[in-house]
Write a protein that holds these residues in place. Sequence first.
Motif, PDB file in Angstrom:
ATOM      1  N   PRO A  53     -45.864  41.678  25.519  1.00 34.57           N
ATOM      2  CA  PRO A  53     -45.341  42.957  26.020  1.00 34.57           C
ATOM      3  C   PRO A  53     -46.057  43.493  27.267  1.00 34.57           C
ATOM      4  O   PRO A  53     -45.463  44.239  28.047  1.00 34.57           O
ATOM      5  N   ASP A  54     -47.311  43.101  27.463  1.00 33.43           N
ATOM      6  CA  ASP A  54     -48.037  43.579  28.653  1.00 33.43           C
ATOM      7  C   ASP A  54     -47.843  42.638  29.851  1.00 33.43           C
ATOM      8  O   ASP A  54     -48.583  42.694  30.820  1.00 33.43           O
ATOM      9  N   ASN A  55     -46.841  41.743  29.750  1.00 31.05           N
ATOM     10  CA  ASN A  55     -46.496  40.765  30.794  1.00 31.05           C
ATOM     11  C   ASN A  55     -47.521  39.651  30.951  1.00 31.05           C
ATOM     12  O   ASN A  55     -47.459  38.877  31.904  1.00 31.05           O
ATOM     13  N   SER A  56     -48.491  39.562  30.047  1.00 32.38           N
ATOM     14  CA  SER A  56     -49.383  38.408  30.068  1.00 32.38           C
ATOM     15  C   SER A  56     -48.655  37.239  29.400  1.00 32.38           C
ATOM     16  O   SER A  56     -47.685  37.426  28.659  1.00 32.38           O
ATOM     17  N   THR A  70     -55.338  39.209  27.176  1.00 33.33           N
ATOM     18  CA  THR A  70     -55.309  40.572  26.640  1.00 33.33           C
ATOM     19  C   THR A  70     -54.666  40.705  25.254  1.00 33.33           C
ATOM     20  O   THR A  70     -54.870  41.695  24.574  1.00 33.33           O
ATOM     21  N   MET A  71     -53.863  39.747  24.832  1.00 32.63           N
ATOM     22  CA  MET A  71     -53.142  39.855  23.566  1.00 32.63           C
ATOM     23  C   MET A  71     -53.110  38.506  22.851  1.00 32.63           C
ATOM     24  O   MET A  71     -53.336  37.470  23.473  1.00 32.63           O
TER      25      MET A  71
END
Length: 147
Positions: free
Chosen positions: A100-103, A133-134
Motif C-alpha cells: 500500500p505504501d508503493n514499496s 517498509t512493509m
Amino acid sequence: MKSLHTTSIRTLLVLFTFILLLSSCSKNEPDPLDQYVGTWTESMTNGQTGNGLKLTISKSGKTLTLTDFMPYGSATASVSGSGFQADNKSIATGVPQMFPDNSQAQVYLLNLAGSLSGGNLTLTYTVFSQSATMYYKADVTKVFTKK
C-alpha cells in the motif's frame, strides 16, 4: 564317503542360498515416489473451494520436481517419511508484491511440504514478502486431487 556326502550338502546349501539371494534382489517393488508423479488439480485452499490450479510432479532419481503451480519456475523436493520437503526452504516465485505504501518486493514460498492422504495431495507453505517498509506473511494449505 562321509566327506563326499558333507561336500554335497555344503554345495547344495551354497547353491540354494545364492538362488534365494538372486530371487530377493529381482523383486520389482514400487518406487514410493511414483505415488506423487502426475498432474494434480487444486480442490481446496485454506478450507475454501480452490480455483483449479494445476500442479505437475515428475521424478528424476530420488528427487521430485513440482511445476505449474508457480507462475515462474519450479521447485525440487526430497521424499522423507510420509511426505516430501522442498530442497530449497525459500523459493522465489518471480512474482512482485506491491504494498500500500508503493514499496515493492519479491514473493517467496517458505518451507514447502507435501503429503498424501486418502488420494489427496496436501501442500503446505508460507507466502512471504518484505520490502524496506512493509511485509506480508500468510500460511497456505492447498489440497489437490489427481487428474
